[in-house]
Design a protein around this motif. Structure first.
Motif, PDB file in Angstrom:
ATOM      1  N   ILE A  31      27.993  37.912 -44.143  1.00 21.89           N
ATOM      2  CA  ILE A  31      26.993  36.879 -43.895  1.00 21.89           C
ATOM      3  C   ILE A  31      25.741  37.180 -44.707  1.00 21.89           C
ATOM      4  O   ILE A  31      25.189  38.278 -44.641  1.00 21.89           O
ATOM      5  N   SER A  32      25.286  36.194 -45.463  1.00 22.10           N
ATOM      6  CA  SER A  32      24.132  36.400 -46.333  1.00 22.10           C
ATOM      7  C   SER A  32      23.227  35.175 -46.320  1.00 22.10           C
ATOM      8  O   SER A  32      23.699  34.038 -46.316  1.00 22.10           O
ATOM      9  N   PHE A  33      21.918  35.427 -46.325  1.00 20.41           N
ATOM     10  CA  PHE A  33      20.917  34.370 -46.435  1.00 20.41           C
ATOM     11  C   PHE A  33      20.104  34.554 -47.718  1.00 20.41           C
ATOM     12  O   PHE A  33      18.949  34.118 -47.814  1.00 20.41           O
ATOM     13  N   ASP A  62      24.583  30.413 -40.765  1.00 19.69           N
ATOM     14  CA  ASP A  62      24.591  30.985 -42.102  1.00 19.69           C
ATOM     15  C   ASP A  62      24.985  29.884 -43.085  1.00 19.69           C
ATOM     16  O   ASP A  62      25.535  28.850 -42.687  1.00 19.69           O
ATOM     17  N   TYR A  86      15.828  35.514 -40.300  1.00 22.16           N
ATOM     18  CA  TYR A  86      16.117  36.185 -41.572  1.00 22.16           C
ATOM     19  C   TYR A  86      14.837  36.235 -42.383  1.00 22.16           C
ATOM     20  O   TYR A  86      13.992  35.336 -42.326  1.00 22.16           O
TER      21      TYR A  86
END
Length: 241
Positions: A31-33, A62, A86
């Motif tokens: 999971i990346s923002f 996400d 985030y």
């Protein structure tokens, strides 16, 4: 002729063995923002007007829609958040906000604040995946409290500890398991809390669709934990079922 037949049999065995190994390879998702924040020293801030106790409540997904994260915020005494956010903050102006210095990879990581009123809970919305684990570290707020004291928390000494517990639930809210990781474990007065990213293995919660994260500490009073309830996550990893 017998030698040829034996060679052919061995070839088939080797081929089948390799094929079975390939079938067991499962896809993983991190999971990346990373592309969601366009400005430096910034963080996700919601404008939701849904009220939850003393906080406004919202959720966010996400970018690939694998997971939904619970988020709360208040503007009573200036902006403050709870649950998940985030951020790419490296030097937050308010020590009580998440600040890990840098992400595990890239620039954006997840700040977390969790207590029984505003639990940090994530929900896996892609049914093809389950939780595998995440990288975790202390926030500046908790680290300073444990090493120096900060007016609320006292400096740690021999026997003190700080941990985060992940608890998994199924779709019906039934508990399926829990696991914990220590972010401070003082065997002596000269020990220090964790100040680097470490892996938090969550494979024991593979049957969970909802995972909540809750910090706990040996420094508490009748009102609850004195050590800061902030910590940071990065590269939350899902694995194909």
């Amino acid at each position: 002729m017998k030698k040829l037949s034996l060679l052919m049999l061995l070839s088939v065995f080797v081929f089948c063995g390799c094929s079975n190994d390939d079938d067991e390879v499962k896809n993983e998702v991190r999971i990346s923002f990373e592309n969601k924040l366009t400005e430096e020293e910034s963080e996700f801030i919601s404008n939701s007007t849904e009220v939850s106790g003393a906080y406004f409540k919202d959720t966010f997904n996400d970018p690939q829609n694998y997971v939904t994260f619970d988020y709360y915020y208040s503007t009573t005494y200036g902006y403050s958040f709870a649950g998940f956010t985030y951020t790419n903050m490296t030097n937050h102006p308010y020590n009580c906000q998440p600040n890990c210095g840098s992400a595990k990879s890239g620039k954006v990581y997840m700040g977390v604040y969790s207590n029984k009123y505003t639990p940090a809970q994530m929900t896996i919305i892609n049914p093809q995946y389950s939780i595998k684990g995440t990288w975790i570290t202390n926030s500046k707020n908790a680290y300073v409290g444990m090493t120096e004291g900060d007016g609320y928390a006292r400096a740690f000494k021999t026997g003190d500890w700080y941990k985060v517990t992940a608890t998994g639930y199924d779709d019906n809210g039934n508990k399926v398991g829990e696991t914990s990781i220590l972010l401070a474990d003082y065997k002596s007065d000269t020990d220090k809390p964790i100040n680097e990213w470490i892996w938090f293995d969550l494979t024991s919660l593979h049957n969970a669709t909802k995972i909540s994260f809750m910090p706990d500490s040996s420094d508490f009073n009748e009102y609850g934990m004195n050590t800061g309830a902030y910590f940071c996550l990065d590269n939350i990893t899902l694995i194909e079922k």
